[in-house]
Design a protein around this motif. Sequence first.
Motif, PDB file in Angstrom:
ATOM      1  N   ASN A 102       0.362  -1.241   0.040  1.00 28.33           N
ATOM      2  CA  ASN A 102       0.077   0.317   0.029  1.00 28.33           C
ATOM      3  C   ASN A 102       1.062   1.248   0.010  1.00 28.33           C
ATOM      4  O   ASN A 102       0.572   2.716   0.183  1.00 28.33           O
ATOM      5  N   SER A 103       1.982   1.470  -0.100  1.00 29.07           N
ATOM      6  CA  SER A 103       2.789   2.290  -0.182  1.00 29.07           C
ATOM      7  C   SER A 103       4.310   2.223  -1.344  1.00 29.07           C
ATOM      8  O   SER A 103       5.282   3.266  -1.478  1.00 29.07           O
ATOM      9  N   HIS A 104       3.665   1.472  -2.190  1.00 32.84           N
ATOM     10  CA  HIS A 104       4.702   1.368  -3.795  1.00 32.84           C
ATOM     11  C   HIS A 104       3.653   1.127  -4.854  1.00 32.84           C
ATOM     12  O   HIS A 104       3.069   0.605  -4.985  1.00 32.84           O
ATOM     13  N   LEU A 147       6.287   5.601  -2.113  1.00 32.25           N
ATOM     14  CA  LEU A 147       5.579   6.717  -2.043  1.00 32.25           C
ATOM     15  C   LEU A 147       5.990   7.503  -0.718  1.00 32.25           C
ATOM     16  O   LEU A 147       5.311   8.487  -0.700  1.00 32.25           O
ATOM     17  N   ALA A 148       6.560   7.317   0.248  1.00 33.80           N
ATOM     18  CA  ALA A 148       6.393   7.514   1.519  1.00 33.80           C
ATOM     19  C   ALA A 148       8.293   9.124   0.899  1.00 33.80           C
ATOM     20  O   ALA A 148       8.499   9.568   1.209  1.00 33.80           O
ATOM     21  N   SER A 149       8.758   7.709   0.435  1.00 29.45           N
ATOM     22  CA  SER A 149      10.780   8.751   0.099  1.00 29.45           C
ATOM     23  C   SER A 149      10.987   9.554  -1.053  1.00 29.45           C
ATOM     24  O   SER A 149      11.897  10.098  -1.537  1.00 29.45           O
ATOM     25  N   GLY A 150      10.120   8.909  -1.667  1.00 36.40           N
ATOM     26  CA  GLY A 150      10.113   8.635  -3.818  1.00 36.40           C
ATOM     27  C   GLY A 150      10.947   8.456  -4.409  1.00 36.40           C
ATOM     28  O   GLY A 150      11.085   8.528  -5.530  1.00 36.40           O
ATOM     29  N   ALA A 151      12.207   7.428  -3.839  1.00 32.46           N
ATOM     30  CA  ALA A 151      12.358   6.268  -3.954  1.00 32.46           C
ATOM     31  C   ALA A 151      12.398   6.047  -5.286  1.00 32.46           C
ATOM     32  O   ALA A 151      11.281   5.073  -5.137  1.00 32.46           O
ATOM     33  N   ILE A 152      12.702   5.606  -6.428  1.00 35.80           N
ATOM     34  CA  ILE A 152      12.153   4.883  -7.506  1.00 35.80           C
ATOM     35  C   ILE A 152      13.433   3.272  -7.838  1.00 35.80           C
ATOM     36  O   ILE A 152      14.722   4.030  -7.187  1.00 35.80           O
ATOM     37  N   VAL A 153      13.251   2.274  -7.640  1.00 37.41           N
ATOM     38  CA  VAL A 153      13.919   1.226  -7.853  1.00 37.41           C
ATOM     39  C   VAL A 153      14.260   0.723  -9.121  1.00 37.41           C
ATOM     40  O   VAL A 153      12.644  -0.449  -9.454  1.00 37.41           O
ATOM     41  N   ASP A 154      15.051   0.455  -9.611  1.00 31.34           N
ATOM     42  CA  ASP A 154      14.685  -0.625 -11.059  1.00 31.34           C
ATOM     43  C   ASP A 154      15.112  -1.815 -10.359  1.00 31.34           C
ATOM     44  O   ASP A 154      16.294  -2.286 -10.682  1.00 31.34           O
ATOM     45  N   LEU A 155      13.920  -2.533 -10.345  1.00 35.46           N
ATOM     46  CA  LEU A 155      14.235  -3.944 -10.072  1.00 35.46           C
ATOM     47  C   LEU A 155      15.339  -5.216 -11.285  1.00 35.46           C
ATOM     48  O   LEU A 155      15.119  -6.121 -10.295  1.00 35.46           O
ATOM     49  N   THR A 156      14.743  -4.506 -12.055  1.00 31.90           N
ATOM     50  CA  THR A 156      15.707  -5.491 -13.399  1.00 31.90           C
ATOM     51  C   THR A 156      16.671  -4.509 -13.950  1.00 31.90           C
ATOM     52  O   THR A 156      16.113  -4.321 -14.828  1.00 31.90           O
ATOM     53  N   PRO A 157      17.326  -4.579 -13.878  1.00 31.75           N
ATOM     54  CA  PRO A 157      18.260  -3.403 -14.178  1.00 31.75           C
ATOM     55  C   PRO A 157      19.352  -4.917 -14.929  1.00 31.75           C
ATOM     56  O   PRO A 157      20.468  -3.976 -14.234  1.00 31.75           O
ATOM     57  N   GLN A 204       4.113 -12.736 -10.630  1.00 31.05           N
ATOM     58  CA  GLN A 204       2.643 -12.740  -9.392  1.00 31.05           C
ATOM     59  C   GLN A 204       3.220 -12.093  -8.357  1.00 31.05           C
ATOM     60  O   GLN A 204       4.091 -11.267  -7.706  1.00 31.05           O
ATOM     61  N   ALA A 205       2.456 -11.202  -7.994  1.00 30.83           N
ATOM     62  CA  ALA A 205       2.285 -10.244  -6.236  1.00 30.83           C
ATOM     63  C   ALA A 205       1.159 -10.798  -5.681  1.00 30.83           C
ATOM     64  O   ALA A 205       0.186 -11.348  -6.240  1.00 30.83           O
ATOM     65  N   SER A 206       1.468 -10.787  -4.850  1.00 26.88           N
ATOM     66  CA  SER A 206       0.286 -11.870  -3.497  1.00 26.88           C
ATOM     67  C   SER A 206       0.081 -10.937  -2.339  1.00 26.88           C
ATOM     68  O   SER A 206       1.632 -10.163  -1.773  1.00 26.88           O
ATOM     69  N   PRO A 207      -0.676 -10.513  -1.706  1.00 26.06           N
ATOM     70  CA  PRO A 207      -0.966  -9.678  -0.431  1.00 26.06           C
ATOM     71  C   PRO A 207       0.029 -10.762   0.870  1.00 26.06           C
ATOM     72  O   PRO A 207      -0.051 -10.766   2.135  1.00 26.06           O
ATOM     73  N   ASP A 208       0.099 -11.841   0.453  1.00 23.15           N
ATOM     74  CA  ASP A 208       0.793 -12.985   1.471  1.00 23.15           C
ATOM     75  C   ASP A 208       2.331 -12.131   1.458  1.00 23.15           C
ATOM     76  O   ASP A 208       3.267 -12.655   2.588  1.00 23.15           O
ATOM     77  N   PHE A 209       2.798 -11.976   0.873  1.00 19.85           N
ATOM     78  CA  PHE A 209       4.243 -11.541   0.562  1.00 19.85           C
ATOM     79  C   PHE A 209       4.132  -9.923   0.082  1.00 19.85           C
ATOM     80  O   PHE A 209       4.506 -10.020  -1.102  1.00 19.85           O
ATOM     81  N   PRO A 210       4.014  -9.124   1.158  1.00 21.06           N
ATOM     82  CA  PRO A 210       3.457  -8.057   0.466  1.00 21.06           C
ATOM     83  C   PRO A 210       5.363  -6.990  -0.055  1.00 21.06           C
ATOM     84  O   PRO A 210       4.881  -6.346  -1.024  1.00 21.06           O
ATOM     85  N   ASP A 211       6.589  -7.964   0.770  1.00 22.43           N
ATOM     86  CA  ASP A 211       7.059  -6.685  -0.171  1.00 22.43           C
ATOM     87  C   ASP A 211       8.156  -7.589  -1.403  1.00 22.43           C
ATOM     88  O   ASP A 211       8.915  -6.623  -1.845  1.00 22.43           O
TER      89      ASP A 211
END
Length: 652
Positions: A76-78, A98-108, A118-125
């Motif tokens: 809920n914050s990304h 959303l808190a810091s404004g930082a943008i991370v390239d997850l697949t650089p 897959q995204a899952s509420p069981d593993f939010p991070d």
Amino acid sequence: MTSSATTPLIPRRVLFGNPDKASTQISPDGSHLSYLAPVDGVLNVWVGPADDPAAAQPVTQDADRGIRFYGWAYTNSHILYIQDKGGDENWRLYSVDLASGAIVDLTPVEGTQARLQQASPDFPDELLVALNDRVPELHDIYRINIRTGERQRVLQNEGFAGFMSDDAFELRLAARMTPDGGSEFLKPDAAGGWSPWMHIAMEDTLTTSPVGFNKAGDTMYMLDSCGRNTAALTSLELDSGTQTVLAEDPQADIHGTLVHPTEKHVQAVASTFDRKQWQILDVTITHDMAYLRQVSPGDIDVISRTLDDGIWIVAYVVDNGPVRYYRYDRETRQATYLFSNRQALDGLPLAQMHAVVIPARDGLDLVSYVTLPVGHEREDDPQRPAAPLPMVLLVHGGPWARDEWGYDPWHQWLANRGYVALSVNFRSSTGLGKDFINAGNHEWGGKMHDDLIDAVSWATQQGIADPQRIAIMGGSYGGYATLVGLTFTPETFACGIDIVGPSNILTLLESIPAYWQPQIELFAKRVGDHRTADGQAFLTELSPLHYVDRIQRPLLIGQGANDPRVKQAESDQIVQAMQAKGIPVTYALYPDEGHGFARPENDLSFSAIAEAFLAQCLGGRFEPLGDDLAGSSLTVPTGAEQIPGLAEKLSA
């Protein structure tokens, strides 16, 4: 034309510019609302309080192509989004804090393509992401932390086209194509490998696929056409193999589902023959859907829901106005209007789109859509004008896709300029049953083109189209169909506009992206096999490149230099062949685009050129080029002098 005197000219910028707001979503916890909106003319993600959308602020910083695909993480914050470079479709996945404004390239990783698995509420991070960083043809599966970007490979792909996973991040199924053009699903086995589980015959592959698993994980929902023509929604008990049909439509495939966000059962399904229809499967949403039908005109789409299912974001699609977005509170059963996607459309003289069914010469029903210029509809039959008009036949891409009813900027643009716009779901189009799709196998340039010609004949016989003033226009397969139209039936069309269309099917299949290789049998069995001598001869016969000497009418070609699907060479080679024979052609090339035009400046510039081109060929109204080329990357290697005012604009 009558419309010149009675209907105001709608500026191209209104029709083809950025939307005000689009892709509206609610955060999983319901606290925030997000949407795409321009920042200095470039689409970015905006986020604001759910109860105060006007307070939204941009949270991404794209300054080039604009963001088109994004979503919420379960933190809920990304925000998560993908972006490529210049249309090369090497998508990278990014997360925004959303808190810091930082943008991370997850697949650089340069030159690779990321796919969210897959995204899952069981593993939010965390996320499961498919990435072809090891072998270009195959996507391995990684587990990636959205806060840090740390990633770990959890599966090395040894030859599969894709995987099916669940909320526990378990890879439940693998899929691959079989040599006969069918597909095979495999399940994990005790030895750590994969064992065959289900085979889908070739004739069912485009209409049969898994949808997801129930909450317990012991039942899989499928769209399934095996043993029937149209794809039904079924439930398959994994242990017993018992399969139950939950919903079907004898005229059209089930193509959309509403799935409860946590309970995971399917609550409603959609199918589209000529207009979208919903079937309710879960009585708990019967009253919700009944209420929503009364809120606003148009076809309903539930496009986002909170995890507790208390808030829905609902979109209403109409043919002659903008998409309207509402926030629906299920507890109070109240829908609150948020905004529309294009406010400037309100009050404009937009035309109605009519669904019609056109008979093909062999009896197939061609679901089609026709739009007439405002003021030309007959009172006793609004699908026909009082007298025949110039017409543009718009051919969709794919070809495994379809046209649908709703607001279409191309239809509105053409109708406003005085043309009839006609879109035809020719054989091979999806959504209308497997028999309809399979009727197009090995029929590129054959019966698929006959369907388009039959639609043109229908339009002239009905007194809708002037047979001397008909253009053909389309992108991708539609671009190919345009080239076929000007070479195989050279006297039917007054002109053609080809956008990123292949000119040689043999070279097209020899140059597909590496990551399409696991699906090569799809093309071999449905288009033609470029790996055999007989297949090569067959594909050569289907290729407009070899018939350029038949071209008699003006041709405009648009191409993106970075197109990974239909390479620039496809346009280059037909332009060069035409030049060698002294046949004029106008070639618009965009160095920063791929398979289609994503940057609004480029899209606007091409529509401006196309409008002047059509006016010259068909005699319709046109808005002068003005400054609609400004900011675009347009180059015109040849034929600028064929477009009124273009050479002067380019030299200036």
